[in-house]
Write an enzyme that holds these catalytic residues in place. Sequence first.
Site, PDB file in Angstrom:
ATOM      1  N   CYS A  38       0.822  -1.163   0.053  1.00  0.00           N
ATOM      2  CA  CYS A  38       0.095  -0.061  -0.114  1.00  0.00           C
ATOM      3  C   CYS A  38       0.898   1.281   0.083  1.00  0.00           C
ATOM      4  O   CYS A  38       2.146   1.149  -0.334  1.00  0.00           O
ATOM      5  CB  CYS A  38      -1.119  -0.077   1.063  1.00  0.00           C
ATOM      6  SG  CYS A  38      -0.198   0.001   2.749  1.00  0.00           S
ATOM      7  N   GLY A  39       0.530   2.471   0.344  1.00  0.00           N
ATOM      8  CA  GLY A  39       1.235   3.732   0.366  1.00  0.00           C
ATOM      9  C   GLY A  39       2.467   3.533   1.303  1.00  0.00           C
ATOM     10  O   GLY A  39       3.511   3.820   0.889  1.00  0.00           O
TER      11      GLY A  39
END
Length: 180
Positions: A89-90
């Site tokens: 994810c980020g």
Amino acid sequence: MTTPPTAPATPHPGEESAPGLRLLVGGDGAGIEYKDAILADLRTDPRVASVVDLGADADDPTGTSYPSVATRAGELIMKGDADRAILVCGTGIGVAISANKVPGIRATVAHDSFSVERSILSNDCQVVTFGQRVIGLQLARRLAREWLGYRFDTTSHSAANVAEIVAYEERTPSSRHRPG
């Protein structure tokens, strides 16, 4: 003491070279680029028996939430349908937190070789996570390759610590909802 692997074909202490890992790869819209690159690498790695893409998809990057991907990965591992997962994810934090909500799963963010090594050798983690906004793509790909090479030694000093974690979890009310 073990040293970080320099190439996936060369086993180091604590590693095995036998093929056969059943892997899951996934993430959300903030991790698509890295997820797709790692997925392509895994599909050609001789240590991998199978790899399943849990999403997100470049055609619909906002259609997959990181909690849904991470908890699905954890549930599939606990059901015995996969051995491990790599999630992106980020930051890597959201997918790690979400995967850890599945009883029996040990997931961690790892952005360096030593953490990748210890995630397996000290903690028998089934899930490693990366942050696409935190580390470079080549580093993420290298860390994924390194992670595949490690196997937990059930006779190691760390086995007692992992057993203690498992025993605690089995005593908690959330363990009644264990998938499978």
